[in-house]
Scaffold this motif. Structure first.
Motif, PDB file in Angstrom:
ATOM      1  N   GLN A 161      12.513 -13.170  -3.285  1.00  0.00           N
ATOM      2  CA  GLN A 161      10.980 -12.619  -3.216  1.00  0.00           C
ATOM      3  C   GLN A 161      10.602 -11.850  -4.618  1.00  0.00           C
ATOM      4  O   GLN A 161       9.585 -12.078  -4.904  1.00  0.00           O
ATOM      5  CB  GLN A 161      11.169 -11.421  -2.242  1.00  0.00           C
ATOM      6  N   ILE A 162      11.655 -11.454  -5.400  1.00  0.00           N
ATOM      7  CA  ILE A 162      11.174 -10.910  -6.544  1.00  0.00           C
ATOM      8  C   ILE A 162      10.899 -11.885  -7.697  1.00  0.00           C
ATOM      9  O   ILE A 162       9.895 -11.921  -8.355  1.00  0.00           O
ATOM     10  CB  ILE A 162      12.434 -10.067  -7.426  1.00  0.00           C
ATOM     11  N   GLY A 163      11.644 -13.255  -7.522  1.00  0.00           N
ATOM     12  CA  GLY A 163      11.237 -14.639  -8.380  1.00  0.00           C
ATOM     13  C   GLY A 163       9.905 -14.894  -7.844  1.00  0.00           C
ATOM     14  O   GLY A 163       9.132 -15.475  -8.699  1.00  0.00           O
ATOM     15  N   HIS A 164       9.656 -14.798  -6.403  1.00  0.00           N
ATOM     16  CA  HIS A 164       8.271 -15.355  -6.106  1.00  0.00           C
ATOM     17  C   HIS A 164       7.417 -14.608  -6.662  1.00  0.00           C
ATOM     18  O   HIS A 164       6.226 -14.904  -6.992  1.00  0.00           O
ATOM     19  CB  HIS A 164       8.113 -15.306  -4.503  1.00  0.00           C
ATOM     20  N   THR A 165       7.362 -13.133  -6.674  1.00  0.00           N
ATOM     21  CA  THR A 165       6.310 -12.123  -7.304  1.00  0.00           C
ATOM     22  C   THR A 165       6.260 -12.420  -8.867  1.00  0.00           C
ATOM     23  O   THR A 165       5.190 -12.509  -9.161  1.00  0.00           O
ATOM     24  CB  THR A 165       6.930 -10.702  -6.876  1.00  0.00           C
ATOM     25  N   ILE A 166       7.424 -12.609  -9.558  1.00  0.00           N
ATOM     26  CA  ILE A 166       7.243 -12.759 -11.011  1.00  0.00           C
ATOM     27  C   ILE A 166       6.591 -14.153 -11.335  1.00  0.00           C
ATOM     28  O   ILE A 166       5.598 -14.100 -12.211  1.00  0.00           O
ATOM     29  CB  ILE A 166       8.673 -12.614 -11.527  1.00  0.00           C
ATOM     30  N   GLY A 167       6.836 -15.028 -10.412  1.00  0.00           N
ATOM     31  CA  GLY A 167       6.241 -16.484 -10.547  1.00  0.00           C
ATOM     32  C   GLY A 167       4.724 -16.363 -10.253  1.00  0.00           C
ATOM     33  O   GLY A 167       4.160 -17.089 -11.066  1.00  0.00           O
ATOM     34  N   ASP A 168       4.269 -15.799  -9.215  1.00  0.00           N
ATOM     35  CA  ASP A 168       2.996 -15.388  -9.102  1.00  0.00           C
ATOM     36  C   ASP A 168       2.068 -14.777 -10.095  1.00  0.00           C
ATOM     37  O   ASP A 168       1.188 -15.118 -10.202  1.00  0.00           O
ATOM     38  CB  ASP A 168       2.675 -14.921  -7.465  1.00  0.00           C
ATOM     39  N   SER A 169       2.868 -13.848 -10.477  1.00  0.00           N
ATOM     40  CA  SER A 169       2.033 -13.225 -11.818  1.00  0.00           C
ATOM     41  C   SER A 169       1.899 -13.840 -13.087  1.00  0.00           C
ATOM     42  O   SER A 169       1.210 -13.556 -13.937  1.00  0.00           O
ATOM     43  CB  SER A 169       2.834 -11.741 -12.149  1.00  0.00           C
ATOM     44  N   GLY A 170       2.691 -15.173 -13.062  1.00  0.00           N
ATOM     45  CA  GLY A 170       2.364 -15.677 -14.490  1.00  0.00           C
ATOM     46  C   GLY A 170       3.688 -15.444 -15.394  1.00  0.00           C
ATOM     47  O   GLY A 170       3.251 -15.887 -16.510  1.00  0.00           O
ATOM     48  N   ALA A 171       4.178 -14.405 -15.151  1.00  0.00           N
ATOM     49  CA  ALA A 171       5.213 -14.053 -16.400  1.00  0.00           C
ATOM     50  C   ALA A 171       6.095 -15.141 -16.791  1.00  0.00           C
ATOM     51  O   ALA A 171       6.387 -15.324 -17.979  1.00  0.00           O
ATOM     52  CB  ALA A 171       5.990 -12.941 -15.952  1.00  0.00           C
ATOM     53  N   VAL A 172       6.453 -15.918 -15.996  1.00  0.00           N
ATOM     54  CA  VAL A 172       7.533 -17.114 -16.229  1.00  0.00           C
ATOM     55  C   VAL A 172       7.055 -18.091 -15.380  1.00  0.00           C
ATOM     56  O   VAL A 172       6.407 -18.208 -14.319  1.00  0.00           O
ATOM     57  CB  VAL A 172       8.873 -16.646 -15.850  1.00  0.00           C
ATOM     58  N   PRO A 173       7.370 -19.410 -15.875  1.00  0.00           N
ATOM     59  CA  PRO A 173       7.176 -20.593 -15.365  1.00  0.00           C
ATOM     60  C   PRO A 173       7.570 -20.686 -13.711  1.00  0.00           C
ATOM     61  O   PRO A 173       8.515 -20.198 -13.375  1.00  0.00           O
ATOM     62  CB  PRO A 173       7.806 -21.800 -15.851  1.00  0.00           C
ATOM     63  N   PRO A 174       6.816 -21.409 -12.877  1.00  0.00           N
ATOM     64  CA  PRO A 174       7.181 -21.355 -11.428  1.00  0.00           C
ATOM     65  C   PRO A 174       8.484 -22.022 -11.205  1.00  0.00           C
ATOM     66  O   PRO A 174       9.518 -21.268 -10.353  1.00  0.00           O
ATOM     67  CB  PRO A 174       6.191 -22.235 -10.863  1.00  0.00           C
ATOM     68  N   PHE A 175       9.150 -22.883 -11.927  1.00  0.00           N
ATOM     69  CA  PHE A 175      10.374 -23.416 -11.591  1.00  0.00           C
ATOM     70  C   PHE A 175      11.441 -22.259 -12.061  1.00  0.00           C
ATOM     71  O   PHE A 175      12.403 -22.026 -11.222  1.00  0.00           O
ATOM     72  CB  PHE A 175      10.745 -24.649 -12.580  1.00  0.00           C
ATOM     73  N   VAL A 176      11.280 -21.716 -13.058  1.00  0.00           N
ATOM     74  CA  VAL A 176      12.358 -20.644 -13.633  1.00  0.00           C
ATOM     75  C   VAL A 176      12.429 -19.315 -12.579  1.00  0.00           C
ATOM     76  O   VAL A 176      13.492 -18.910 -12.369  1.00  0.00           O
ATOM     77  CB  VAL A 176      12.002 -20.090 -15.094  1.00  0.00           C
ATOM     78  N   ALA A 177      11.275 -18.990 -12.099  1.00  0.00           N
ATOM     79  CA  ALA A 177      10.970 -17.931 -11.320  1.00  0.00           C
ATOM     80  C   ALA A 177      11.883 -18.317 -10.033  1.00  0.00           C
ATOM     81  O   ALA A 177      12.431 -17.420  -9.344  1.00  0.00           O
ATOM     82  CB  ALA A 177       9.417 -17.553 -11.165  1.00  0.00           C
TER      83      ALA A 177
END
Length: 152
Positions: free
Chosen positions: A115-131
């Motif tokens: 869930q944290i990865g999903h949120t970070i990915g949605d924010s655009g802070a890191v690429p979707p694959f990495v998140a």
């Protein structure tokens, strides 16, 4: 027909009574029922991402959801990989409640990490694959380390 430059200044304006415009989208594309991202299948998400890219639109959140749909099922195998060394280390007389509690905490940590990865990915802070895939890689790396430590 109005033409603008990069700084949103109007360059030209041409009036018309009738004109023909080539639109890549068909009227049926607008009539389709739009599903929420989590409700779409992997194939539907892939097609939707391709369509957004073709139209030059941002598809960051859609890519995060696509990677999530692919990465999350691997959690079962990863958590099983973590459970094997814990089962070995617990011994024959370990408490069932203690074992259940550890499994519950590890499962919640995995889901929370996703869930944290999903949120970070949605924010655009890191690429979707990495998140999305980073939590799988972290948990997948812990299992073999625990197995090697157990075999020492």
């Amino acid at each position: 027909i109005r033409t603008f430059n990069g700084s949103d200044d109007e360059i030209s304006a041409q009036p018309f009574d009738q004109t023909v415009v080539d639109l890549p989208d068909k009227p049926s594309d607008f009539i389709k029922e739009q599903k929420e991202l989590p409700e779409r299948s992997i194939a539907e998400l892939m097609l939707y991402v391709q369509q957004l890219k073709k139209n030059g639109l941002d598809c960051h959140k859609e890519l995060v959801e696509l990677h999530n749909k692919i990465a999350f099922p691997f959690g079962c195998a990863i958590l099983a990989l973590l459970g094997v060394p814990w089962g070995w280390s617990m011994g024959k007389f370990s408490g069932v409640i203690y074992s259940f509690g550890i499994c519950l905490l590890v499962g919640l940590a995995y889901i929370g990490g996703m869930q944290i990865g999903h949120t970070i990915g949605d924010s655009g802070a890191v690429p979707p694959f990495v998140a999305i895939w980073s939590i799988n890689l972290i948990f997948a790396a812990i299992g073999p380390v625990m197995i090697f430590r157990r075999n020492r």
